[in-house]
Enzyme design. Sequence first.
Site, PDB file in Angstrom:
ATOM      1  N   LYS A  22     -69.591   2.069  26.318  1.00 52.54           N
ATOM      2  CA  LYS A  22     -68.712   1.374  25.364  1.00 52.54           C
ATOM      3  C   LYS A  22     -67.507   0.766  26.075  1.00 52.54           C
ATOM      4  O   LYS A  22     -67.174  -0.401  25.874  1.00 52.54           O
ATOM      5  CB  LYS A  22     -68.213   2.383  24.307  1.00 52.54           C
ATOM      6  CG  LYS A  22     -67.064   1.846  23.465  1.00 52.54           C
ATOM      7  CD  LYS A  22     -66.609   2.825  22.415  1.00 52.54           C
ATOM      8  CE  LYS A  22     -65.591   3.852  22.852  1.00 52.54           C
ATOM      9  NZ  LYS A  22     -64.196   3.380  22.916  1.00 52.54           N
ATOM     10  N   ASN A  23     -66.855   1.588  26.915  1.00 52.68           N
ATOM     11  CA  ASN A  23     -65.595   1.126  27.493  1.00 52.68           C
ATOM     12  C   ASN A  23     -65.782   0.163  28.660  1.00 52.68           C
ATOM     13  O   ASN A  23     -64.804  -0.346  29.226  1.00 52.68           O
ATOM     14  CB  ASN A  23     -64.721   2.321  27.887  1.00 52.68           C
ATOM     15  CG  ASN A  23     -64.207   3.042  26.642  1.00 52.68           C
ATOM     16  OD1 ASN A  23     -64.301   2.514  25.534  1.00 52.68           O
ATOM     17  ND2 ASN A  23     -63.673   4.243  26.830  1.00 52.68           N
ATOM     18  N   CYS A 117     -52.309   5.075  15.952  1.00 54.39           N
ATOM     19  CA  CYS A 117     -53.667   5.509  16.298  1.00 54.39           C
ATOM     20  C   CYS A 117     -53.709   7.026  16.135  1.00 54.39           C
ATOM     21  O   CYS A 117     -52.709   7.712  16.354  1.00 54.39           O
ATOM     22  CB  CYS A 117     -53.946   5.114  17.745  1.00 54.39           C
ATOM     23  SG  CYS A 117     -55.488   5.751  18.390  1.00 54.39           S
ATOM     24  N   ARG A 122     -49.946   5.119  21.648  1.00 54.85           N
ATOM     25  CA  ARG A 122     -50.669   4.055  22.347  1.00 54.85           C
ATOM     26  C   ARG A 122     -50.011   2.666  22.277  1.00 54.85           C
ATOM     27  O   ARG A 122     -50.601   1.707  21.771  1.00 54.85           O
ATOM     28  CB  ARG A 122     -52.112   3.988  21.846  1.00 54.85           C
ATOM     29  CG  ARG A 122     -52.823   5.307  21.982  1.00 54.85           C
ATOM     30  CD  ARG A 122     -54.259   5.237  21.588  1.00 54.85           C
ATOM     31  NE  ARG A 122     -55.107   4.595  22.573  1.00 54.85           N
ATOM     32  CZ  ARG A 122     -56.405   4.391  22.400  1.00 54.85           C
ATOM     33  NH1 ARG A 122     -56.991   4.744  21.286  1.00 54.85           N
ATOM     34  NH2 ARG A 122     -57.117   3.826  23.342  1.00 54.85           N
ATOM     35  N   ASP A 311     -61.400  11.662  27.550  1.00 53.13           N
ATOM     36  CA  ASP A 311     -62.494  11.376  26.614  1.00 53.13           C
ATOM     37  C   ASP A 311     -63.568  12.473  26.617  1.00 53.13           C
ATOM     38  O   ASP A 311     -64.526  12.398  25.839  1.00 53.13           O
ATOM     39  CB  ASP A 311     -63.143  10.014  26.936  1.00 53.13           C
ATOM     40  CG  ASP A 311     -62.215   8.861  26.629  1.00 53.13           C
ATOM     41  OD1 ASP A 311     -61.207   9.066  25.924  1.00 53.13           O
ATOM     42  OD2 ASP A 311     -62.491   7.739  27.100  1.00 53.13           O
ATOM     43  N   ARG A 403     -68.790   4.493  16.015  1.00 47.95           N
ATOM     44  CA  ARG A 403     -68.022   3.509  16.795  1.00 47.95           C
ATOM     45  C   ARG A 403     -68.433   3.538  18.259  1.00 47.95           C
ATOM     46  O   ARG A 403     -68.402   2.507  18.919  1.00 47.95           O
ATOM     47  CB  ARG A 403     -66.524   3.829  16.709  1.00 47.95           C
ATOM     48  CG  ARG A 403     -65.913   3.503  15.377  1.00 47.95           C
ATOM     49  CD  ARG A 403     -64.426   3.666  15.463  1.00 47.95           C
ATOM     50  NE  ARG A 403     -63.926   2.960  16.654  1.00 47.95           N
ATOM     51  CZ  ARG A 403     -62.759   3.179  17.214  1.00 47.95           C
ATOM     52  NH1 ARG A 403     -61.947   4.066  16.727  1.00 47.95           N
ATOM     53  NH2 ARG A 403     -62.396   2.502  18.289  1.00 47.95           N
TER      54      ARG A 403
HETATM   55  N1  EPU Z   1     -49.697   3.408  27.684  1.00 44.51           N
HETATM   56  C1  EPU Z   1     -48.444   2.970  27.415  1.00 44.51           C
HETATM   57  N2  EPU Z   1     -48.216   1.611  27.393  1.00 44.51           N
HETATM   58  C2  EPU Z   1     -49.205   0.706  27.600  1.00 44.51           C
HETATM   59  C3  EPU Z   1     -50.508   1.167  27.882  1.00 44.51           C
HETATM   60  C4  EPU Z   1     -50.730   2.541  27.916  1.00 44.51           C
HETATM   61  O1  EPU Z   1     -47.517   3.749  27.202  1.00 44.51           O
HETATM   62  O2  EPU Z   1     -48.928  -0.517  27.552  1.00 44.51           O
HETATM   63  C5  EPU Z   1     -49.981   4.872  27.736  1.00 44.51           C
HETATM   64  C6  EPU Z   1     -50.875   5.338  26.593  1.00 44.51           C
HETATM   65  O3  EPU Z   1     -50.134   5.572  25.407  1.00 44.51           O
HETATM   66  C7  EPU Z   1     -51.497   6.578  27.173  1.00 44.51           C
HETATM   67  C8  EPU Z   1     -51.635   6.228  28.665  1.00 44.51           C
HETATM   68  O4  EPU Z   1     -50.727   5.163  28.894  1.00 44.51           O
HETATM   69  O5  EPU Z   1     -50.632   7.665  27.043  1.00 44.51           O
HETATM   70  C9  EPU Z   1     -53.019   5.790  29.096  1.00 44.51           C
HETATM   71  O6  EPU Z   1     -53.540   4.846  28.174  1.00 44.51           O
HETATM   72  P1  EPU Z   1     -54.564   3.711  28.583  1.00 44.51           P
HETATM   73  O7  EPU Z   1     -53.885   2.388  28.455  1.00 44.51           O
HETATM   74  O8  EPU Z   1     -55.217   4.025  29.874  1.00 44.51           O
HETATM   75  O9  EPU Z   1     -55.644   3.827  27.404  1.00 44.51           O
HETATM   76  P2  EPU Z   1     -56.456   2.626  26.818  1.00 44.51           P
HETATM   77  O10 EPU Z   1     -56.696   1.625  27.858  1.00 44.51           O
HETATM   78  O11 EPU Z   1     -55.839   2.204  25.528  1.00 44.51           O
HETATM   79  C10 EPU Z   1     -58.847   3.509  27.437  1.00 44.51           C
HETATM   80  C11 EPU Z   1     -60.107   3.863  26.707  1.00 44.51           C
HETATM   81  C12 EPU Z   1     -59.877   5.157  25.929  1.00 44.51           C
HETATM   82  C13 EPU Z   1     -59.508   6.248  26.924  1.00 44.51           C
HETATM   83  C14 EPU Z   1     -58.260   5.826  27.722  1.00 44.51           C
HETATM   84  C15 EPU Z   1     -57.872   6.810  28.802  1.00 44.51           C
HETATM   85  C16 EPU Z   1     -61.110   1.699  26.294  1.00 44.51           C
HETATM   86  C17 EPU Z   1     -61.492   0.644  25.337  1.00 44.51           C
HETATM   87  N3  EPU Z   1     -60.448   2.765  25.809  1.00 44.51           N
HETATM   88  O12 EPU Z   1     -57.835   3.338  26.447  1.00 44.51           O
HETATM   89  O13 EPU Z   1     -61.122   5.479  25.305  1.00 44.51           O
HETATM   90  O14 EPU Z   1     -59.236   7.451  26.251  1.00 44.51           O
HETATM   91  O15 EPU Z   1     -58.500   4.552  28.344  1.00 44.51           O
HETATM   92  O16 EPU Z   1     -58.918   7.010  29.675  1.00 44.51           O
HETATM   93  O17 EPU Z   1     -61.412   1.603  27.479  1.00 44.51           O
HETATM   94  C18 EPU Z   1     -62.522   6.561  23.786  1.00 44.51           C
HETATM   95  O18 EPU Z   1     -63.469   5.944  24.302  1.00 44.51           O
HETATM   96  O19 EPU Z   1     -62.689   7.513  22.965  1.00 44.51           O
HETATM   97  C19 EPU Z   1     -61.166   6.165  24.120  1.00 44.51           C
HETATM   98  C20 EPU Z   1     -60.102   6.480  23.381  1.00 44.51           C
END
Ligand code: EPU
Length: 424
Positions: A22-23, A117, A122, A311, A403
Amino acid sequence: MDRLLIRGGRRLHGEVPVSGAKNAALPQLCAALLSAEPVTLLNMPRLQDVSTMLRLLRHMGVGVERSDDGPLRIDAGALHTPEAPYELVKTMRASVLALGPLLARRGAAKVSLPGGCAIGSRPVDQHIKGLTAMGADIAVEHGDMIARLSAGRRRLKGAHIATDMITVTGTENFLMAATLAEGETVLENAAQEPEIADLAEMLIAMGAQIEGHGSSRIRIQGVDRLHGCSHRVVADRIEAGTFLCAVAATGGDVLLRHGRADHLDAVIEKLRAAGADVQAVADGIRVQSPGGAKLKAQGFRTTEYPGFPTDMQAQFMALDCIAQGTATVTETIFENRFMHVDELLRLGARIQVDGKVAVIEGQPRLSGATVMATDLRASACLVIAGLVAEGQTAVERIHHLDRGYDCMEAKLHGIGADIERVQA
Ligand code: EPU
């Protein structure tokens, strides 16, 4: 809403095919926006989030052709509406991945701010900061991020971007945007997840110049245009990890066809320490387990790749609930990712949560009950718990599961689980 009925106690045997990730699929669908030529994606999982992303692309004027199980063809040649509306973004935060490609290809984008969320706050501040460094002006108006190139610019410019924390979709947005920017972009503190490397491989197949993907420092030389490509989505390490935990908990012997053991080192190490036998085999992973009651509970701390994935936290916790001994689990990535704990308690688990730490005291048995899924991975955790609980477990609100898991109940049924979907 659909629910899953599970009668626990069956051991699992046989073979399960692991689907595309998915990701990896979601950013790759957005990467197709970078070219006016069609892109073909193979091994696309059948998921609600993929359907949502395809709706988003169609809304933008992108052509999408999909045969039932075959390749997905995406043609962004006639892209006319560079917008991601709130109705779609609120159901899937990954819509924010459209921002970088739209800015790079069209010089403008309107992407709704995702808002709250279930698993944590996030924010997307890092996405905004990085794209601003690349020459975008991004304002928030009426709940939307309105992004344009700053005055006098005709395309994004290369930049040196060091994010405050490691962000997966942030790294992906910058990587995609940088492929068409003027000059060189260097991403420091980049995420190293296999999904990032897979996205980079797709972009390289489209003509992008990228080095260092899979490490914490990625260098991208912008090019004038990208062409079409054909790319196979990498296997889903989290789906594979979820099945590993399910088999470890129920006991049995299962081959996860196409699973990538090399993407699951931290999880496999914990499963082995618990007492399960997990081996990388040709084109897959084989797991043999005497069942959770004979395993030893394992503590862990979630961190970015290659550490233990957030995850997988909920699914491994289900295993700890029925293993011997006590385990301490620390969630460091998201501040509210223990929502499954209260549901596990309904099944008879013993868990105490204090902030980001959960202490799980393994129990000899769980007993089936009705429980409610709260997010994607929490749902998977409850399914695993249901597979080992005595009697019947009903998992409600499984739209969360749909999802991100491709036919989970059919795959589990195929290896001997007593599980059925009851439609509302
Ligand atoms: N963060 C910030 N500011 C930002 C971006 C991130 O503060 O601008 C923080 C987040 O709040 C969090 C940390 O940084 O505390 C890491 O977040 P990240 O941005 O890495 O998460 P994401 O990119 O939104 C992806 C996956 C998630 C997975 C996370 C961590 C996708 C589409 N989603 O989310 O997947 O948990 O990385 O590995 O790739 C899932 O599949 O169940 C899922 C939630």
